[in-house]
Design a protein around this motif. Structure first.
Motif, PDB file in Angstrom:
ATOM      1  N   GLY A  74       9.857  58.982  33.078  1.00 35.86           N
ATOM      2  CA  GLY A  74      11.150  58.374  33.372  1.00 35.86           C
ATOM      3  C   GLY A  74      11.145  57.626  34.689  1.00 35.86           C
ATOM      4  N   VAL A  75      10.513  58.201  35.711  1.00 33.73           N
ATOM      5  CA  VAL A  75      10.446  57.556  37.026  1.00 33.73           C
ATOM      6  C   VAL A  75       9.569  56.313  36.968  1.00 33.73           C
ATOM      7  N   LEU A  76       8.475  56.369  36.227  1.00 34.64           N
ATOM      8  CA  LEU A  76       7.598  55.191  36.102  1.00 34.64           C
ATOM      9  C   LEU A  76       8.370  54.014  35.503  1.00 34.64           C
ATOM     10  N   LEU A  77       9.143  54.303  34.451  1.00 35.47           N
ATOM     11  CA  LEU A  77       9.945  53.250  33.830  1.00 35.47           C
ATOM     12  C   LEU A  77      11.016  52.738  34.799  1.00 35.47           C
ATOM     13  N   ALA A  78      11.631  53.671  35.549  1.00 32.56           N
ATOM     14  CA  ALA A  78      12.667  53.276  36.509  1.00 32.56           C
ATOM     15  C   ALA A  78      12.088  52.397  37.613  1.00 32.56           C
ATOM     16  N   MET A  79      10.894  52.723  38.103  1.00 31.66           N
ATOM     17  CA  MET A  79      10.267  51.926  39.165  1.00 31.66           C
ATOM     18  C   MET A  79       9.885  50.539  38.647  1.00 31.66           C
ATOM     19  N   TRP A  80       9.392  50.493  37.410  1.00 25.28           N
ATOM     20  CA  TRP A  80       9.042  49.194  36.829  1.00 25.28           C
ATOM     21  C   TRP A  80      10.287  48.324  36.709  1.00 25.28           C
ATOM     22  N   TRP A  81      11.363  48.918  36.249  1.00 24.34           N
ATOM     23  CA  TRP A  81      12.620  48.191  36.080  1.00 24.34           C
ATOM     24  C   TRP A  81      13.154  47.719  37.431  1.00 24.34           C
ATOM     25  N   PHE A  82      13.145  48.603  38.414  1.00 23.44           N
ATOM     26  CA  PHE A  82      13.636  48.232  39.738  1.00 23.44           C
ATOM     27  C   PHE A  82      12.750  47.158  40.375  1.00 23.44           C
ATOM     28  N   GLY A  83      11.426  47.298  40.200  1.00 22.73           N
ATOM     29  CA  GLY A  83      10.508  46.311  40.747  1.00 22.73           C
ATOM     30  C   GLY A  83      10.753  44.922  40.184  1.00 22.73           C
ATOM     31  N   ARG A  84      10.999  44.842  38.894  1.00 21.34           N
ATOM     32  CA  ARG A  84      11.309  43.549  38.280  1.00 21.34           C
ATOM     33  C   ARG A  84      12.588  42.962  38.863  1.00 21.34           C
ATOM     34  N   LYS A  85      13.554  43.826  39.125  1.00 21.62           N
ATOM     35  CA  LYS A  85      14.851  43.368  39.634  1.00 21.62           C
ATOM     36  C   LYS A  85      14.710  42.739  41.011  1.00 21.62           C
ATOM     37  N   ILE A  86      13.865  43.312  41.884  1.00 21.28           N
ATOM     38  CA  ILE A  86      13.729  42.787  43.256  1.00 21.28           C
ATOM     39  C   ILE A  86      12.445  41.972  43.433  1.00 21.28           C
ATOM     40  N   GLU A  87      11.764  41.668  42.320  1.00 14.18           N
ATOM     41  CA  GLU A  87      10.562  40.835  42.334  1.00 14.18           C
ATOM     42  C   GLU A  87       9.435  41.463  43.156  1.00 14.18           C
ATOM     43  N   ARG A  88       9.171  42.723  42.864  1.00 12.73           N
ATOM     44  CA  ARG A  88       8.031  43.427  43.464  1.00 12.73           C
ATOM     45  C   ARG A  88       7.170  43.962  42.328  1.00 12.73           C
ATOM     46  N   THR A  89       5.876  44.149  42.604  1.00 13.51           N
ATOM     47  CA  THR A  89       4.991  44.672  41.572  1.00 13.51           C
ATOM     48  C   THR A  89       5.244  46.164  41.375  1.00 13.51           C
ATOM     49  N   PHE A  90       4.799  46.660  40.239  1.00 13.51           N
ATOM     50  CA  PHE A  90       4.996  48.074  39.939  1.00 13.51           C
ATOM     51  C   PHE A  90       4.358  48.956  40.998  1.00 13.51           C
ATOM     52  N   PHE A  91       3.119  48.664  41.386  1.00 11.76           N
ATOM     53  CA  PHE A  91       2.431  49.537  42.333  1.00 11.76           C
ATOM     54  C   PHE A  91       2.914  49.373  43.763  1.00 11.76           C
ATOM     55  N   GLN A  92       3.561  48.286  44.100  1.00 10.02           N
ATOM     56  CA  GLN A  92       4.229  48.220  45.392  1.00 10.02           C
ATOM     57  C   GLN A  92       5.319  49.281  45.475  1.00 10.02           C
ATOM     58  N   ASP A 114      19.759  51.732  46.044  1.00 13.60           N
ATOM     59  CA  ASP A 114      19.617  51.304  44.656  1.00 13.60           C
ATOM     60  C   ASP A 114      18.397  51.958  44.010  1.00 13.60           C
ATOM     61  N   LEU A 115      17.307  52.026  44.761  1.00  9.29           N
ATOM     62  CA  LEU A 115      16.098  52.648  44.228  1.00  9.29           C
ATOM     63  C   LEU A 115      16.343  54.114  43.895  1.00  9.29           C
ATOM     64  N   LEU A 116      17.079  54.811  44.760  1.00 13.78           N
ATOM     65  CA  LEU A 116      17.388  56.216  44.501  1.00 13.78           C
ATOM     66  C   LEU A 116      18.160  56.369  43.200  1.00 13.78           C
ATOM     67  N   PHE A 117      19.086  55.481  42.938  1.00 18.71           N
ATOM     68  CA  PHE A 117      19.866  55.547  41.700  1.00 18.71           C
ATOM     69  C   PHE A 117      18.961  55.414  40.484  1.00 18.71           C
ATOM     70  N   TYR A 118      18.052  54.456  40.521  1.00 23.31           N
ATOM     71  CA  TYR A 118      17.137  54.258  39.391  1.00 23.31           C
ATOM     72  C   TYR A 118      16.244  55.484  39.201  1.00 23.31           C
ATOM     73  N   ILE A 119      15.736  56.025  40.310  1.00 17.86           N
ATOM     74  CA  ILE A 119      14.842  57.175  40.225  1.00 17.86           C
ATOM     75  C   ILE A 119      15.586  58.402  39.702  1.00 17.86           C
ATOM     76  N   ALA A 120      16.826  58.593  40.167  1.00 17.58           N
ATOM     77  CA  ALA A 120      17.610  59.737  39.702  1.00 17.58           C
ATOM     78  C   ALA A 120      17.800  59.683  38.186  1.00 17.58           C
ATOM     79  N   LEU A 121      18.089  58.498  37.670  1.00 17.12           N
ATOM     80  CA  LEU A 121      18.213  58.351  36.217  1.00 17.12           C
ATOM     81  C   LEU A 121      16.902  58.693  35.523  1.00 17.12           C
TER      82      LEU A 121
END
Length: 262
Positions: free
Chosen positions: A104-122, A55-62
């Motif tokens: 784009g990747v920063l936004l994708a990581m923030w979005w994914f982190g919120r989805k799985i309840e992890r912090t951005f820097f994790q 799932d993370l790869l999908f977000y990062i690819a976008l």
């Protein structure tokens, strides 16, 4: 003096379907990054599981594709976009901005982190050591396309690029970037992140080293003809965009280790 091999940009042609080397290099970067990410996900300190890596790869690819292409248009080729808006979606023609892709990747990581309840820097510290694989693959794609060549040089590895406006031997700056942003950056970050580090330190290390490498290579890279040098006869857009990364990366590492020491 060497000469660029003039690779056919089309790797596979099946009737009307043409698969370009540039796209394949990105695919390889994503797949290798996914494989390495699964290895990192097995560590006890990993913020994500092996299953979540897909799932993370999908977000990062976008983030990479959308951010990289939009960044190229906004930072380097906005006039062409105004005259030909569809150029935004013709990714196979080349033209991807790392700095746009980073946003784009920063936004994708923030979005994914919120989805799985992890912090951005994790998420960011987990992903940072995987990014150089994609960067290196992209630079190989640039070299195959014979684009983004360097300035003229008399060094023995100077290379003549057929698409250049002259027959001068030039720095193969794409290969310099592959070596620094792809190989060296990966080795350092993989080693640095092999043990638990203070939150934000791995991300800071990535920003610092990438910014330094990119800033340095810009001195031998031919600036985009429609932009040229922005100031002093040497400052390029790539350097303008990289300098804040260096400052931010250093500040993040200092903050991370000071916070841990408190």
């Amino acid at each position: 003096m060497l000469r660029h091999p003039e690779f056919d940009p089309v790797a596979i042609s099946l009737g009307p379907i043409k698969i370009h080397w540039y796209g394949l290099t990105y695919l390889v970067g994503f797949l290798v990054g996914w494989w390495l990410g699964r290895i990192r996900a097995r560590k006890p300190w990993s913020p994500i599981t092996e299953v979540q890596m897909g799932d993370l790869l999908f977000y990062i690819a976008l983030g990479v594709i959308l951010g990289g292409r939009m960044g190229y248009v906004l930072f380097y080729n906005f006039d062409q976009f105004l005259g030909d808006p569809l150029s935004l979606v013709r990714v196979w023609e080349g033209g991807m901005s790392f700095h746009g892709g980073l946003i784009g990747v920063l936004l994708a990581m923030w979005w994914f982190g919120r989805k799985i309840e992890r912090t951005f820097f994790q998420i960011a510290d987990f992903v940072a050591p995987l990014v150089p694989v994609g960067l290196g693959a992209g630079r190989i794609g640039n070299f195959i396309n014979g684009e983004l060549w360097g300035k003229p040089t008399d060094l023995p590895w100077g290379m003549v690029f057929p698409q250049a406006p002259d027959s001068l031997a030039r720095h193969p700056s794409q290969l310099y970037q592959f070596a620094l942003e792809g190989v060296v950056l990966f080795i350092v970050l993989w080693w640095f992140s092999s043990k638990p580090r203070p939150r934000m330190a791995v991300s800071g290390c990535f920003l610092t080293l990438y910014g330094i490498f990119r800033f340095a290579v810009e001195f031998v890279r031919q600036p985009d003809p429609h932009l040229g040098y922005l100031a002093w006869g040497w400052l390029t857009m790539g350097q303008v965009l990289s300098f804040p990364m260096i400052l931010a990366g250093v500040a993040m590492m200092v903050y991370a280790y000071r916070r841990e020491a408190q």
